[in-house]
Write a protein that holds these residues in place. Structure first.
Motif, PDB file in Angstrom:
ATOM      1  N   ALA A 824       0.819  -1.223   0.000  1.00 19.92           N
ATOM      2  CA  ALA A 824       0.000   0.000   0.000  1.00 19.92           C
ATOM      3  C   ALA A 824       0.846   1.263   0.000  1.00 19.92           C
ATOM      4  CB  ALA A 824      -0.923   0.000   1.214  1.00 19.92           C
ATOM      5  N   GLY A 825       2.175   1.138   0.043  1.00 22.08           N
ATOM      6  CA  GLY A 825       3.030   2.319   0.040  1.00 22.08           C
ATOM      7  C   GLY A 825       4.015   2.285   1.196  1.00 22.08           C
ATOM      8  N   PHE A 826       4.624   3.443   1.481  1.00 20.98           N
ATOM      9  CA  PHE A 826       5.590   3.586   2.568  1.00 20.98           C
ATOM     10  C   PHE A 826       5.150   4.709   3.488  1.00 20.98           C
ATOM     11  CE2 PHE A 826       8.018   1.780  -0.954  1.00 20.98           C
ATOM     12  CZ  PHE A 826       8.627   0.697  -0.343  1.00 20.98           C
ATOM     13  N   ASP A 827       5.461   4.562   4.783  1.00 17.08           N
ATOM     14  CA  ASP A 827       5.163   5.655   5.710  1.00 17.08           C
ATOM     15  C   ASP A 827       6.290   6.682   5.657  1.00 17.08           C
ATOM     16  OD1 ASP A 827       7.298   4.663   7.247  1.00 17.08           O
ATOM     17  OD2 ASP A 827       5.970   3.486   8.541  1.00 17.08           O
ATOM     18  N   ASP A 828       6.189   7.686   6.501  1.00 16.17           N
ATOM     19  CA  ASP A 828       7.168   8.783   6.472  1.00 16.17           C
ATOM     20  C   ASP A 828       8.565   8.332   6.853  1.00 16.17           C
ATOM     21  OD1 ASP A 828       5.142  10.465   5.714  1.00 16.17           O
ATOM     22  OD2 ASP A 828       4.723  11.171   7.765  1.00 16.17           O
ATOM     23  N   ASP A 829       8.662   7.207   7.578  1.00 12.52           N
ATOM     24  CA  ASP A 829       9.971   6.698   7.996  1.00 12.52           C
ATOM     25  C   ASP A 829      10.518   5.649   7.046  1.00 12.52           C
ATOM     26  OD1 ASP A 829       9.972   8.311  10.300  1.00 12.52           O
ATOM     27  OD2 ASP A 829       8.703   6.851  11.347  1.00 12.52           O
ATOM     28  N   GLY A 830       9.841   5.436   5.931  1.00  9.01           N
ATOM     29  CA  GLY A 830      10.316   4.444   4.966  1.00  9.01           C
ATOM     30  C   GLY A 830       9.870   3.037   5.269  1.00  9.01           C
ATOM     31  N   GLY A 831       8.928   2.867   6.208  1.00  4.70           N
ATOM     32  CA  GLY A 831       8.422   1.540   6.531  1.00  4.70           C
ATOM     33  C   GLY A 831       7.296   1.119   5.592  1.00  4.70           C
ATOM     34  N   PHE A 832       7.090  -0.193   5.473  1.00 11.03           N
ATOM     35  CA  PHE A 832       6.062  -0.707   4.564  1.00 11.03           C
ATOM     36  C   PHE A 832       4.660  -0.484   5.113  1.00 11.03           C
ATOM     37  CE2 PHE A 832       9.633  -2.924   2.736  1.00 11.03           C
ATOM     38  CZ  PHE A 832       9.279  -3.152   1.421  1.00 11.03           C
ATOM     39  N   LEU A 833       3.760  -0.094   4.232  1.00 14.84           N
ATOM     40  CA  LEU A 833       2.333  -0.069   4.520  1.00 14.84           C
ATOM     41  C   LEU A 833       1.657  -1.149   3.672  1.00 14.84           C
ATOM     42  CD1 LEU A 833       1.685   3.794   4.395  1.00 14.84           C
ATOM     43  CD2 LEU A 833       1.953   2.356   6.442  1.00 14.84           C
ATOM     44  N   LEU A 834       0.702  -1.872   4.270  1.00 18.23           N
ATOM     45  CA  LEU A 834       0.040  -2.988   3.599  1.00 18.23           C
ATOM     46  C   LEU A 834      -1.472  -2.832   3.705  1.00 18.23           C
ATOM     47  CD1 LEU A 834       2.235  -5.850   5.144  1.00 18.23           C
ATOM     48  CD2 LEU A 834       2.582  -4.730   2.929  1.00 18.23           C
ATOM     49  N   VAL A 841      -5.546   0.351   4.870  1.00 17.04           N
ATOM     50  CA  VAL A 841      -4.099   0.505   4.912  1.00 17.04           C
ATOM     51  C   VAL A 841      -3.629   0.419   6.367  1.00 17.04           C
ATOM     52  CG1 VAL A 841      -2.153   2.015   4.397  1.00 17.04           C
ATOM     53  CG2 VAL A 841      -4.118   1.916   2.834  1.00 17.04           C
ATOM     54  N   ILE A 842      -2.663  -0.460   6.611  1.00 16.82           N
ATOM     55  CA  ILE A 842      -2.134  -0.659   7.960  1.00 16.82           C
ATOM     56  C   ILE A 842      -0.617  -0.683   7.916  1.00 16.82           C
ATOM     57  CG2 ILE A 842      -4.169  -1.950   8.755  1.00 16.82           C
ATOM     58  CD1 ILE A 842      -2.523  -4.529   8.327  1.00 16.82           C
ATOM     59  N   PRO A 843       0.051  -0.331   9.035  1.00 11.28           N
ATOM     60  CA  PRO A 843       1.499  -0.530   9.117  1.00 11.28           C
ATOM     61  C   PRO A 843       1.814  -2.021   9.056  1.00 11.28           C
ATOM     62  CG  PRO A 843       0.719   0.941  10.837  1.00 11.28           C
ATOM     63  CD  PRO A 843      -0.494   0.331  10.233  1.00 11.28           C
ATOM     64  N   ALA A 844       2.949  -2.373   8.503  1.00  9.25           N
ATOM     65  CA  ALA A 844       3.312  -3.778   8.345  1.00  9.25           C
ATOM     66  C   ALA A 844       3.330  -4.515   9.684  1.00  9.25           C
ATOM     67  CB  ALA A 844       4.677  -3.886   7.672  1.00  9.25           C
ATOM     68  N   ALA A 845       3.649  -3.815  10.781  1.00 12.71           N
ATOM     69  CA  ALA A 845       3.709  -4.463  12.092  1.00 12.71           C
ATOM     70  C   ALA A 845       2.356  -4.995  12.540  1.00 12.71           C
ATOM     71  CB  ALA A 845       4.266  -3.484  13.128  1.00 12.71           C
ATOM     72  N   GLN A 846       1.249  -4.495  11.964  1.00 10.25           N
ATOM     73  CA  GLN A 846      -0.092  -4.931  12.372  1.00 10.25           C
ATOM     74  C   GLN A 846      -0.669  -6.028  11.475  1.00 10.25           C
ATOM     75  OE1 GLN A 846      -2.679  -1.509  12.634  1.00 10.25           O
ATOM     76  NE2 GLN A 846      -1.170  -0.292  13.780  1.00 10.25           N
ATOM     77  N   LYS A 847       0.070  -6.491  10.528  1.00 10.33           N
ATOM     78  CA  LYS A 847      -0.454  -7.482   9.587  1.00 10.33           C
ATOM     79  C   LYS A 847      -0.677  -8.822  10.277  1.00 10.33           C
ATOM     80  CE  LYS A 847       4.011  -9.305   7.932  1.00 10.33           C
ATOM     81  NZ  LYS A 847       4.872  -8.707   8.957  1.00 10.33           N
ATOM     82  N   THR A 848      -1.588  -9.614   9.714  1.00 11.30           N
ATOM     83  CA  THR A 848      -1.811 -10.992  10.147  1.00 11.30           C
ATOM     84  C   THR A 848      -1.781 -11.893   8.917  1.00 11.30           C
ATOM     85  OG1 THR A 848      -4.215 -10.939   9.915  1.00 11.30           O
ATOM     86  CG2 THR A 848      -3.301 -10.162  12.010  1.00 11.30           C
ATOM     87  N   GLU A 849      -1.695 -13.184   9.148  1.00 12.92           N
ATOM     88  CA  GLU A 849      -1.677 -14.140   8.039  1.00 12.92           C
ATOM     89  C   GLU A 849      -2.964 -14.051   7.218  1.00 12.92           C
ATOM     90  OE1 GLU A 849       0.292 -17.313   5.872  1.00 12.92           O
ATOM     91  OE2 GLU A 849       0.987 -15.844   7.364  1.00 12.92           O
ATOM     92  N   ASN A 850      -4.057 -13.736   7.869  1.00 14.85           N
ATOM     93  CA  ASN A 850      -5.344 -13.663   7.168  1.00 14.85           C
ATOM     94  C   ASN A 850      -5.440 -12.469   6.224  1.00 14.85           C
ATOM     95  OD1 ASN A 850      -6.332 -15.968   8.410  1.00 14.85           O
ATOM     96  ND2 ASN A 850      -7.149 -14.814  10.165  1.00 14.85           N
TER      97      ASN A 850
END
Length: 1011
Positions: A824-834, A841-850
């Motif tokens: 879904a893009g990158f946040d301001d710190d260069g982290g992955f958004l999914l 759209v969520i930060p990658a740290a909040q993702k789940t397998e589902n």
């Protein structure tokens, strides 16, 4: 060569879209058809009448000159038909016959050429050109337990002659010469001198059982393609559909590759000698672009040791040199023919410690005894390969600190060996301070007895006996200065291993071929087949040796043996047996209406006694429309045939241990009182109901030949379903002693089409241009698994980090799909958004397998093979191209090495350029999914043939050629190589952590001498 500029690739990618490809194909066909048929046909008689061609009296003298396309033919037979008046041509192809009557018919013949009969008429001088006899090979197809004229075949079969194979591209086996030649056949080879080839025909046919076609060499099923050398091959026939392969039963679920090697011919007792040699140099290209030592230091990634090292280049053997030599002798009469060959090959890979030396030989013979009642065909084949398969880890070359030198002149080994750094170690020293010796041996004596029952014309019986002994020896030693030994405070490590496999084949079958009055033809076969496989192995290991130089040849001297820490093991394989009864019948009426039926009743020792036997059968039919009366006036159609086939085959290509009562200690076992305790007992749950995987396939095809056979080809559409797929399924404990069991619980389907077309684009006296094109498309789907909401994850990615899996297989899933998080893009710190499962759209740290979803697919929408052969006088040019169109590749190199801040390991230059905005942890998402469409020039060969008959009577011809292999890949893919492994259900990723090897270009000079 690689095109990565977006503006250039945009044009290429648009041209490669499937609908544009269809337009290109149409234009190609137009070119084939639009070229006018030439007036000169190399297969037609060329007769020159003498100037004084007036009517002559009986008993006159006639002079004849016999040539082929290269010049005069020495030793051609010229006789007056029906008499003994004849002679052979001299060094100029010239012969004089006397006392020739006016009504004479001259017969001209030469071994390997099409014979001609020419009415003399009023001629006193003739010039006759003979054409090489390739017609028989072109028109005869090898099928299961026999041969058949191509026009009578009702199944999907592709045939290649030895001349169709690419020269100068031989790798670890003959598969390199087959690339792009057979529609629907995908081959994956690492490119190492010691790597094996993975074959997949018409998509995936199993999940956990074998997926490779059965290889049959000279009629013996179960052959190993690695035991062959290209110079000995006569033809290759590929049985693609079940109606063609069902006669081979349980081993034909993935198709059949029939290979026929060269045999002796009638040379009138003369000895023919052929010598060929090739010399090859390999070049690495398109290596990943990592930071240099100075760039690494400038970005302060890790410690600066002062050097500037290209670790990838340090692993490359720039002095590689490969060569092969092949010598063949052929001699025969009408009653006895012998072909024997000897070869030597030295193949050095592009990497250090990657090489092999092969030598061996073959004897094929055919003897006719007792007034042709009995034919005996013995074949003996031996091959030995000495392997060094310990090339450095190219994965580690990407990671290593480029400021650290691999060499240390102060160290006794010359290498800089540092310890206890898991992701940074001297990969050069690791390879060079070890000794790897592997010895492969194949020995295959075979014999066929054919009894021709002459009182019943067309009836014969063949008895086939074959034995194969394959042995593998492995010797390995780590020096005491090796990193592994220093870290464990040991003084050397030695390992010895040996294994032996024996295959026994016995087959007997009767054949009846009869042409009846009224245009009825019958070709019938019935017989039995028996196959047995046995194997055994042992190995031993020891450590701590007083003397390094002895290596593994005094393995008992290591102190670990006296300390009780050495290891030794041995084992014997479970005997595998197959027995079957089979029959096949082909019937044709007036070469218009064709029928075929086959059945095989087969039993396998791999299954329980009550579930061991199964029937595999097929039916097919064809209609040669071109032979109908209403087609007589359509002269531009030479042959037109439609065909349909349906067949059922099985698959028992899995470990015999699936059904074995395996016993072992330290196993949980239920005691009589219901308690569980460690005991000696069964180590797996045997399923008495386990049965065959079964493939059912239908195939609809069309064959055509047009414009005096100038344009020819075929089209096939197929659909297959595989039932009773074998999986390991979780079961409850108790009542089962173990937590899993092999069961038949799934089904899958695949469908696709194949189109082949070839022909002579230009055919003149001095210039010929022939071309062949094959297109194929395949898709597959999982229909059922073993229960609702069940799935299997696969295609796992390694640490560092916890990336997870990139594939999932479940009911309804498409084979080849990736199972990823959506970028879904990158946040301001260069982290992955999914994106999560709800599209948010969520930060990658909040993702789940589902939150994962299916996207992309690594199965190409279209696979193309395109070959060209151009000949001008004595020059010839061959160009072979291949393309995979519209498929996806997961770029793991960018994912692992394209992000800054991943510790002190090296990274791609792009991490501080194209990907400089990425700062966070990598994610398995479609950001790294790329279009892998490519066009590859597999080989370009330029040759020159010098006819020698007019210069010397000892040498027939000399041919020189040069080949560039893997010339270039035109692609928009940004990784190293878009041609990743797409066989199986876990493909599509450029796996740098497994089977990772440089892309190799080859330069070959070849020489062929015919005596």
């Amino acid at each position: 060569m690689k095109i990565q500029q977006q503006e250039n690739f945009h044009i290429l990618s648009q041209l490669y879209k499937p609908h544009y490809c269809a337009v290109a194909i149409t234009l190609g066909l137009f070119l084939f058809c639009s070229v006018p048929i030439s007036a000169t046909d190399g297969n037609k008689e060329e007769i020159t009448v003498a100037e004084n061609g007036s009517s002559m009296q009986k008993g006159r003298t006639v002079t004849i000159t016999v040539t082929d396309e290269s010049g005069p033919l020495i030793g051609a037979n010229v006789t007056v038909k029906g008499t003994t008046n004849g002679n052979v041509t001299d060094a100029n192809g010239y012969v004089i016959l006397q006392n020739v009557p006016d009504d004479a018919v001259l017969s001209v013949s030469y071994i390997g050429y099409v014979s001609k009969e020419i009415p003399l008429g009023n001629q006193s001088s003739l010039r006759v050109r003979l054409a090489e006899d390739t017609k028989t090979l072109d028109e005869v197809v090898v099928i299961g337990y026999g041969t058949m004229e191509k026009k009578q075949v009702t199944s999907a079969v592709t045939s290649l002659s030895a001349d169709d194979l690419m020269v100068g591209v031989s790798g670890s086996d003959i598969s390199s010469a087959l690339q792009g030649k057979i529609g629907g056949l995908i081959m994956t080879n690492l490119g190492s001198a010691n790597s094996s080839t993975t074959f997949q025909l018409r998509g995936m046919t199993s999940i956990n059982a074998g997926r490779a076609p059965l290889v049959v060499i000279d009629g013996f099923p179960g052959g190993d393609i690695r035991s062959l050398t290209q110079d000995d091959i006569k033809s290759i026939d590929v049985l693609k559909d079940a109606s063609a392969g069902a006669i081979y039963g349980t081993r034909a679920a993935s198709g059949v590759i029939l290979i026929t090697t060269k045999s002796g011919s009638n040379t009138d007792g003369k000895v023919k000698l052929t010598y060929s040699s090739e010399f090859t140099k390999k070049q690495n290209y398109n290596a990943p672009e990592m930071l240099s030592g100075r760039e690494y230091a400038e970005h302060e990634i890790g410690t600066d040791y002062g050097s500037d090292v290209d670790w990838w280049d340090e692993l490359i053997n720039h002095n590689n040199f490969s060569q092969k030599h092949h010598l063949a002798l052929e001699m025969g009469t009408e009653k006895a023919q012998v072909y024997t060959s000897f070869f030597y090959e030295k193949n050095q890979g592009i990497a250090h410690q990657d090489e092999r030396q092969d030598y061996g030989g073959r004897v094929n013979a055919n003897f006719k005894l007792f007034d042709d009642w009995l034919e005996v065909r013995p074949n003996v084949d031996y091959r030995q390969a000495m392997r060094n398969n310990h090339y450095p880890n190219f994965q580690q070359a990407l990671r290593n600190n480029p400021t650290r030198s691999p060499y240390d002149p102060e160290n006794e080994t010359g290498y800089n060996v540092w310890l206890n750094e898991q992701l940074d170690y001297n990969v050069v020293a690791d390879a060079m301070l070890s000794t790897y010796e592997g010895l492969d041996k194949w020995f295959k004596p075979e014999v066929t007895f054919k009894l021709n029952i002459k009182p019943v014309p067309g009836l014969s019986y063949q008895q086939v006996l074959g034995y194969e002994n394959r042995q593998w020896e492995h010797h390995f030693y780590n020096s005491r200065n090796h990193r592994d030994e220093l870290e464990e405070s040991r003084k050397g490590y030695a390992h010895l291993a040996f294994s032996k496999t024996e295959n026994l084949t016995s087959e007997g079958y009767a054949t009846y071929i009869k042409e009846f009055k009224g245009g009825h033809n019958l070709n019938a076969v019935a017989g039995y087949s028996y196959f047995e496989n046995n194997g055994e192995s042992f190995n031993m290991s020891n450590y701590n040796f007083a003397v390094d130089g002895v290596k593994f040849w005094d393995i008992g001297a290591g102190s670990y043996l006296s300390d009780g820490k050495a290891a030794m093991s041995s084992g014997k394989n479970i005997t595998e047996r197959l027995f079957s009864l089979f029959a096949r019948a082909n019937y044709s009426y007036q070469d218009k209406y064709l029928l075929q039926a086959s059945i095989r009743h087969e039993g396998s020792s791999k299954f329980a006694a009550d579930n061991r036997w199964a029937n595999f059968w097929s039916v097919s039919a064809g209609w040669r429309i071109s032979n109908e009366k209403f087609m007589e006036d359509i002269k531009w159609i030479d042959d037109l045939k439609v065909r349909f086939g349906y067949g059922v085959t099985g698959n028992n290509d899995f470990s015999a241990s699936y059904m074995a009562n395996m016993l072992g200690s330290d196993t949980y076992w239920m005691l009589p009182d219901g308690e569980w305790a460690y005991s000696y007992g069964k180590t797996q749950n045997v399923n008495q109901s386990l049965g065959w995987e079964e493939k059912k396939e239908w195939n609809l095809g069309l064959d055509f030949s047009l414009f005096d056979n100038r344009l020819y080809g075929k089209f096939d559409y197929y659909r297959r379903k595989v039932d009773n797929l074998i999986y390991s399924v979780k079961v409850p404990q108790p009542p089962y002693t173990q937590g899993s069991q092999w069961q038949n619980i799934g089904s899958m389907e695949s469908k696709g089409w194949e189109f082949e077309v070839g022909g002579d684009i230009i055919r003149t006296k001095d210039f010929v241009w022939t071309s062949s094109l094959n297109l194929s498309h395949n898709t597959g789907k999982i229909l059922t698994l073993w229960g609702n909401n069940t799935y299997y994850n696969g295609n796992g990615f390694p640490a560092p980090g916890s990336p997870g899996d990139a594939a999932r297989m479940e009911e309804g899933s498409t084979i080849g799909s990736f199972y990823l998080w959506k970028f879904a893009g990158f946040d301001d710190d260069g982290g992955f958004l999914l994106y999560n499962k709800d599209g948010e759209v969520i930060p990658a740290a909040q993702k789940t397998e589902n939150d994962k979803q299916y996207m992309g697919n690594y199965t190409p929408k279209l696979v193309v093979g395109w070959s060209h052969t151009l000949a001008y006088k004595n020059f010839d040019l061959g160009i072979n191209l291949r393309s995979w169109i519209d498929f996806d590749v997961y770029n793991t190199i960018n994912m692992y090495f394209g992000i800054q801040g991943q510790g002190n390991t090296n990274v791609l230059k792009a991490a501080y350029g194209k990907f400089s905005h990425i700062k966070g942890e990598k994610q398995i998402c479609d950001y790294y999914l790329e279009d892998g469409t490519f066009l590859k020039i597999d080989a370009i060969t330029l040759g020159y043939t010098l006819p020698m008959k007019k210069y010397t009577k000892f040498i027939d011809r000399i041919r020189l050629y040069g080949t560039v292999g893997n010339v270039c890949t035109i692609t928009g893919y940004s990784g190293m190589n878009p041609e990743v492994n797409i066989t199986g259900w876990e493909g599509g990723t450029e796996k740098f952590w497994s089977d990772f090897y440089p892309v190799v270009r080859t330069y070959t000079l070849g020489l062929q001498l015919n005596f």
